[in-house]
Design an enzyme around this catalytic site. Structure first.
Site, PDB file in Angstrom:
ATOM      1  N   ARG A  79       0.839  -1.203   0.000  1.00 13.90           N
ATOM      2  CA  ARG A  79       0.000   0.000   0.000  1.00 13.90           C
ATOM      3  C   ARG A  79       0.874   1.254   0.000  1.00 13.90           C
ATOM      4  O   ARG A  79       0.573   2.220  -0.701  1.00 13.90           O
ATOM      5  CB  ARG A  79      -0.947   0.009   1.204  1.00 13.90           C
ATOM      6  CG  ARG A  79      -2.080  -1.011   1.106  1.00 13.90           C
ATOM      7  CD  ARG A  79      -3.074  -0.866   2.239  1.00 13.90           C
ATOM      8  NE  ARG A  79      -3.850   0.366   2.133  1.00 13.90           N
ATOM      9  CZ  ARG A  79      -4.607   0.862   3.113  1.00 13.90           C
ATOM     10  NH1 ARG A  79      -4.667   0.241   4.287  1.00 13.90           N
ATOM     11  NH2 ARG A  79      -5.299   1.972   2.939  1.00 13.90           N
ATOM     12  N   CYS A  87      -1.138   5.774   9.132  1.00 12.29           N
ATOM     13  CA  CYS A  87      -1.479   4.507   8.481  1.00 12.29           C
ATOM     14  C   CYS A  87      -2.615   4.812   7.519  1.00 12.29           C
ATOM     15  O   CYS A  87      -2.582   5.810   6.813  1.00 12.29           O
ATOM     16  CB  CYS A  87      -1.847   3.447   9.520  1.00 12.29           C
ATOM     17  SG  CYS A  87      -3.227   3.906  10.598  1.00 12.29           S
TER      18      CYS A  87
END
Length: 274
Positions: free
Chosen positions: A174, A232
């Site tokens: 990611r 995150c």
């Protein structure tokens, strides 16, 4: 104050003044309460991450905005926390969800808040018993003052790589922008460094020793001597990385909006690759 408590030490602790919070949650899985009811630490109260540890999602603030201090206080009193109590949060995923409760209560001003190292699995391995059903405690009288943990705004996070270290706690794919299953755009904040929070854990779900964590973060330039921030996807697993940094003796600021906030703004650049 220590970040972690082992299952063995928790068994020996004075449980009459210890509030246990079960924070079983995973993205896309709404069965946390069901799993809690099937078996949890004796006396543990279920905590719903989406509704009790966050405000509703928004484009402006991200998928898990911080709750107001008053909302957090109402939840903490509902969980039965009394002034002077110790609090231990746990889950069944190495603390990846429970760290959100740990961080929020520390942010709210409580000091004696820890994570059960290894969570439910470690408790069972140590021979701890579990019980089923719901626990509904008497309301507590705890007070929260706020300001107990550092927080980054989106602009502060954008500027941090030029003056410190900004860690991206998401999975490496990611960060690199190879996949993005949740947020509007793939990639990472320019200048941020990849530091997947799962790498803070041993295969059994317990945290790596403090010396190993210190070495890991030092290799990324994150030490006690520099300003460190963490993000995150939406500020949940970033709390776990803040806990790992704290276990290594490093204070770090959490960016609550994280990538879910950044990627929703088309004027913010997205970097890809390493």
């Amino acid at each position: 104050m220590s970040v972690l408590v082992s299952a063995a030490d928790l068994m020996r602790a004075d449980r009459s003044r210890t509030v246990l919070l079960d924070v079983r949650w995973a993205l896309g899985d709404d069965r946390g309460r069901e799993r809690y009811r099937d078996g949890h630490l004796p006396g543990a109260v279920f905590v719903d991450l989406d509704t009790e540890l966050a405000d509703p999602p928004s484009t402006a603030e991200g998928c898990h905005p911080l709750p107001s201090l008053q909302r957090l206080l109402s939840a903490a009193q509902r969980w039965g926390i009394i002034g002077g109590d110790a609090v231990v949060a746990y889950d069944a995923t190495g603390g990846l969800a429970a760290a959100r409760a740990w961080w929020l209560l520390r942010w709210g001003g409580l000091r004696d808040v820890r994570l059960l190292d290894g969570g439910l699995d470690a408790w069972r391995r140590a021979g701890g018993s579990v019980e089923s059903g719901d626990v509904v405690p008497e309301p507590g009288d705890v007070t929260l003052t706020g300001g107990g943990m550092p927080v980054l705004s989106i602009d502060e996070a954008a500027a941090l790589p030029s003056a410190g270290v900004l860690l991206d706690a998401r999975a490496g794919e990611r960060y690199r922008g190879e996949v993005e299953p949740i947020d509007p755009r793939a990639g990472h904040v320019p200048g941020a460094l990849s530091a997947p929070t799962t790498d803070n854990l041993e295969p059994d779900g317990t945290f790596r020793p403090a010396a190993e964590l210190t070495e890991r973060f030092a290799a990324l330039g994150a030490t006690w001597a520099v300003r460190v921030g963490v993000y995150c996807g939406s500020g949940v697993t970033a709390a776990h990385e803040v806990a790992a940094l704290a276990a290594a003796g490093i204070d770090a600021a959490l960016w609550p909006g994280s990538w879910s906030q950044w990627s929703a703004d088309p004027d913010r650049p997205a970097a890809t690759g390493r």
